[in-house]
Design a protein around this motif. Structure first.
Motif, PDB file in Angstrom:
ATOM      1  N   VAL A  85       0.824  -1.209   0.000  1.00 58.44           N
ATOM      2  CA  VAL A  85       0.000   0.000   0.000  1.00 58.44           C
ATOM      3  C   VAL A  85       0.858   1.258   0.000  1.00 58.44           C
ATOM      4  CG1 VAL A  85      -1.693   1.312   1.320  1.00 58.44           C
ATOM      5  CG2 VAL A  85      -1.934  -1.162   1.109  1.00 58.44           C
ATOM      6  N   VAL A  86       1.894   1.290   0.847  1.00 56.79           N
ATOM      7  CA  VAL A  86       2.762   2.464   0.913  1.00 56.79           C
ATOM      8  C   VAL A  86       3.550   2.617  -0.391  1.00 56.79           C
ATOM      9  CG1 VAL A  86       4.690   3.545   2.139  1.00 56.79           C
ATOM     10  CG2 VAL A  86       2.927   2.327   3.421  1.00 56.79           C
ATOM     11  N   ALA A  87       4.009   1.495  -0.958  1.00 52.64           N
ATOM     12  CA  ALA A  87       4.756   1.547  -2.217  1.00 52.64           C
ATOM     13  C   ALA A  87       3.890   2.077  -3.345  1.00 52.64           C
ATOM     14  CB  ALA A  87       5.291   0.167  -2.573  1.00 52.64           C
ATOM     15  N   ALA A  88       2.608   1.766  -3.319  1.00 47.20           N
ATOM     16  CA  ALA A  88       1.711   2.250  -4.361  1.00 47.20           C
ATOM     17  C   ALA A  88       1.688   3.775  -4.386  1.00 47.20           C
ATOM     18  CB  ALA A  88       0.302   1.709  -4.135  1.00 47.20           C
ATOM     19  N   GLY A  89       1.787   4.394  -3.203  1.00 49.93           N
ATOM     20  CA  GLY A  89       1.771   5.851  -3.161  1.00 49.93           C
ATOM     21  C   GLY A  89       3.133   6.493  -3.322  1.00 49.93           C
ATOM     22  N   MET A  90       4.152   5.947  -2.648  1.00 53.07           N
ATOM     23  CA  MET A  90       5.459   6.596  -2.623  1.00 53.07           C
ATOM     24  C   MET A  90       6.347   6.213  -3.806  1.00 53.07           C
ATOM     25  SD  MET A  90       6.418   6.517   1.448  1.00 53.07           S
ATOM     26  CE  MET A  90       7.952   7.394   1.147  1.00 53.07           C
ATOM     27  N   LEU A  91       6.236   4.959  -4.254  1.00 57.11           N
ATOM     28  CA  LEU A  91       7.075   4.498  -5.359  1.00 57.11           C
ATOM     29  C   LEU A  91       6.314   4.431  -6.677  1.00 57.11           C
ATOM     30  CD1 LEU A  91       9.042   1.588  -3.632  1.00 57.11           C
ATOM     31  CD2 LEU A  91       9.691   3.985  -3.879  1.00 57.11           C
ATOM     32  N   HIS A  92       5.032   4.820  -6.633  1.00 56.72           N
ATOM     33  CA  HIS A  92       4.188   4.829  -7.838  1.00 56.72           C
ATOM     34  C   HIS A  92       4.130   3.452  -8.489  1.00 56.72           C
ATOM     35  CE1 HIS A  92       4.262   9.139  -7.310  1.00 56.72           C
ATOM     36  NE2 HIS A  92       5.581   9.135  -7.398  1.00 56.72           N
ATOM     37  N   ILE A  93       4.030   2.412  -7.639  1.00 60.86           N
ATOM     38  CA  ILE A  93       3.848   1.056  -8.122  1.00 60.86           C
ATOM     39  C   ILE A  93       2.354   0.774  -8.192  1.00 60.86           C
ATOM     40  CG2 ILE A  93       4.233  -1.388  -7.620  1.00 60.86           C
ATOM     41  CD1 ILE A  93       6.817  -0.613  -6.243  1.00 60.86           C
ATOM     42  N   ARG A  94       1.897   0.378  -9.361  1.00 59.45           N
ATOM     43  CA  ARG A  94       0.465   0.143  -9.549  1.00 59.45           C
ATOM     44  C   ARG A  94       0.093  -1.249  -9.072  1.00 59.45           C
ATOM     45  NH1 ARG A  94      -2.926   0.757 -15.245  1.00 59.45           N
ATOM     46  NH2 ARG A  94      -5.008   0.358 -14.342  1.00 59.45           N
ATOM     47  N   LEU A  95      -0.855  -1.321  -8.158  1.00 55.61           N
ATOM     48  CA  LEU A  95      -1.317  -2.608  -7.662  1.00 55.61           C
ATOM     49  C   LEU A  95      -2.444  -3.134  -8.542  1.00 55.61           C
ATOM     50  CD1 LEU A  95      -1.475  -2.058  -3.792  1.00 55.61           C
ATOM     51  CD2 LEU A  95       0.430  -2.862  -5.178  1.00 55.61           C
ATOM     52  N   ARG A  96      -2.357  -4.410  -8.865  1.00 54.15           N
ATOM     53  CA  ARG A  96      -3.425  -5.049  -9.616  1.00 54.15           C
ATOM     54  C   ARG A  96      -4.557  -5.439  -8.672  1.00 54.15           C
ATOM     55  NH1 ARG A  96       0.145  -9.762 -11.998  1.00 54.15           N
ATOM     56  NH2 ARG A  96       0.774  -9.654  -9.804  1.00 54.15           N
ATOM     57  N   ARG A  97      -5.673  -5.836  -9.257  1.00 55.20           N
ATOM     58  CA  ARG A  97      -6.819  -6.207  -8.428  1.00 55.20           C
ATOM     59  C   ARG A  97      -6.497  -7.356  -7.490  1.00 55.20           C
ATOM     60  NH1 ARG A  97     -11.982  -6.028 -12.660  1.00 55.20           N
ATOM     61  NH2 ARG A  97     -11.919  -3.770 -13.068  1.00 55.20           N
ATOM     62  N   VAL A  98      -5.730  -8.331  -7.997  1.00 58.36           N
ATOM     63  CA  VAL A  98      -5.409  -9.485  -7.163  1.00 58.36           C
ATOM     64  C   VAL A  98      -4.558  -9.060  -5.970  1.00 58.36           C
ATOM     65  CG1 VAL A  98      -3.307 -10.076  -8.479  1.00 58.36           C
ATOM     66  CG2 VAL A  98      -4.525 -11.854  -7.208  1.00 58.36           C
ATOM     67  N   GLU A  99      -3.730  -8.037  -6.142  1.00 60.00           N
ATOM     68  CA  GLU A  99      -2.884  -7.571  -5.041  1.00 60.00           C
ATOM     69  C   GLU A  99      -3.695  -6.776  -4.025  1.00 60.00           C
ATOM     70  OE1 GLU A  99       1.091  -7.536  -7.834  1.00 60.00           O
ATOM     71  OE2 GLU A  99      -0.152  -5.745  -7.635  1.00 60.00           O
ATOM     72  N   TRP A 100      -4.653  -5.997  -4.482  1.00 65.05           N
ATOM     73  CA  TRP A 100      -5.551  -5.330  -3.546  1.00 65.05           C
ATOM     74  C   TRP A 100      -6.371  -6.367  -2.775  1.00 65.05           C
ATOM     75  CZ3 TRP A 100      -4.755  -0.884  -1.684  1.00 65.05           C
ATOM     76  CH2 TRP A 100      -4.257   0.174  -2.458  1.00 65.05           C
ATOM     77  N   ALA A 101      -6.781  -7.429  -3.479  1.00 60.69           N
ATOM     78  CA  ALA A 101      -7.510  -8.502  -2.805  1.00 60.69           C
ATOM     79  C   ALA A 101      -6.628  -9.179  -1.757  1.00 60.69           C
ATOM     80  CB  ALA A 101      -7.991  -9.530  -3.831  1.00 60.69           C
ATOM     81  N   ALA A 102      -5.329  -9.332  -2.064  1.00 60.13           N
ATOM     82  CA  ALA A 102      -4.403  -9.931  -1.101  1.00 60.13           C
ATOM     83  C   ALA A 102      -4.237  -9.046   0.124  1.00 60.13           C
ATOM     84  CB  ALA A 102      -3.051 -10.171  -1.770  1.00 60.13           C
TER      85      ALA A 102
END
Length: 276
Positions: A85-102
């Motif tokens: 979650v933090v990497a998605a905001g700070m490193l601009h890594i896009r999370l896929r749906r399966v990763e949000w589900a995880a």
């Protein structure tokens, strides 16, 4: 119990956020050629990550005094969800749906275990058990050195070393549970304290070796399994950790759900490797 659970969750947040700051430090010198990995450790984000990791370990250590091992180690494995979650905001890594589900699975699993877990039994182990953990720590360190030195091109090397690293971190948690107090005389006289040091150092070195093999996901996934399953079984079988009456199945389901989510998020376990 409530304070211990809060400390376990704090450990997960601190450790998960630390990984992202370490990734920022690695990014700052990623293109500087040979020696970049060493220089990364002197970047301010990496130092912040190191400080957060230290605070996270202290929180884990304190939580083990009132929360069962299986819950604490599952929470620490859940730090991968925080990293994602933090990497998605700070490193601009896009999370896929399966990763949000995880991420959701980790949170739901920890919630189920928090509801079902009983109190830590207060069993600090006898002297024989403490010496056995120290011997296991030394044995794992020697075995890890032998595997690293003699089987440099071993198939599935990353997974093997990652699993051994996880076992080392699991021994750290078990040994920390044995510590009767945090005063200097108590620590210096306790074999479990030396087991914490030996297992911590060997686990860290084994993890570095696993990550250098290139298969970050395999290394991190194996580490998660080694770090969680062993201490959970040890706590239940030998230390008497238990759940609330009639909620054993709920705790087991929560443990499985949180570990499954952590394994799905294994690629975030060492985000700095991807950044570099």
């Amino acid at each position: 119990m409530e304070l211990g659970l809060l400390l376990a969750l704090c450990a997960a947040v601190l450790m998960g956020t630390a990984t992202v700051f370490q990734a920022l430090g690695a990014r700052a010198v990623a293109a500087e050629g040979p020696g970049a990995a060493v220089r990364a450790t002197w970047q301010w984000p990496f130092l912040v990550g190191l400080a957060l990791d230290t605070l996270g370990f202290v929180s884990e250590l304190l939580s083990l005094r009132s929360v069962p091992l299986f819950l604490v180690e599952a929470a620490v494995a859940g730090s991968l969800a925080v990293t994602a979650v933090v990497a998605a905001g700070m490193l601009h890594i896009r999370l896929r749906r399966v990763e949000w589900a995880a991420v959701g699975a980790v949170c739901c699993g920890l919630a189920l275990m928090a509801v079902a877990a009983g109190r830590e039994t207060g069993n600090d182990g006898d002297e024989t058990m403490r010496l056995a953990v120290l011997a296991a720590s030394v044995g794992l360190a020697v075995l890890g050195w032998a595997v690293s030195a003699r089987f440099g091109r071993m198939r599935h090397r990353a997974a093997v070393l990652g699993g051994m690293a996880g076992a080392g971190f699991g021994l750290v948690a078990i040994a920390a549970r044995f510590l009767p107090g945090l005063t200097v005389p108590d620590i210096l006289a306790d074999p479990a304290a030396y087991a914490v040091v030996v297992s911590g150092i060997s686990g860290y070195l084994l993890l570095i070796g696993a990550l250098q093999s290139g298969a970050v996901t395999a290394a991190t996934a194996a580490m998660v399994i080694g770090q969680t399953v062993g201490p959970a079984v040890f706590g239940i079988v030998w230390l008497g950790d238990s759940t609330r009456h009639g909620l054993g199945s709920l705790a087991a389901a929560g443990f499985a759900l949180s570990i499954a989510g952590a394994l799905t998020l294994a690629r975030f376990g060492e985000a700095e490797q991807h950044s570099a």
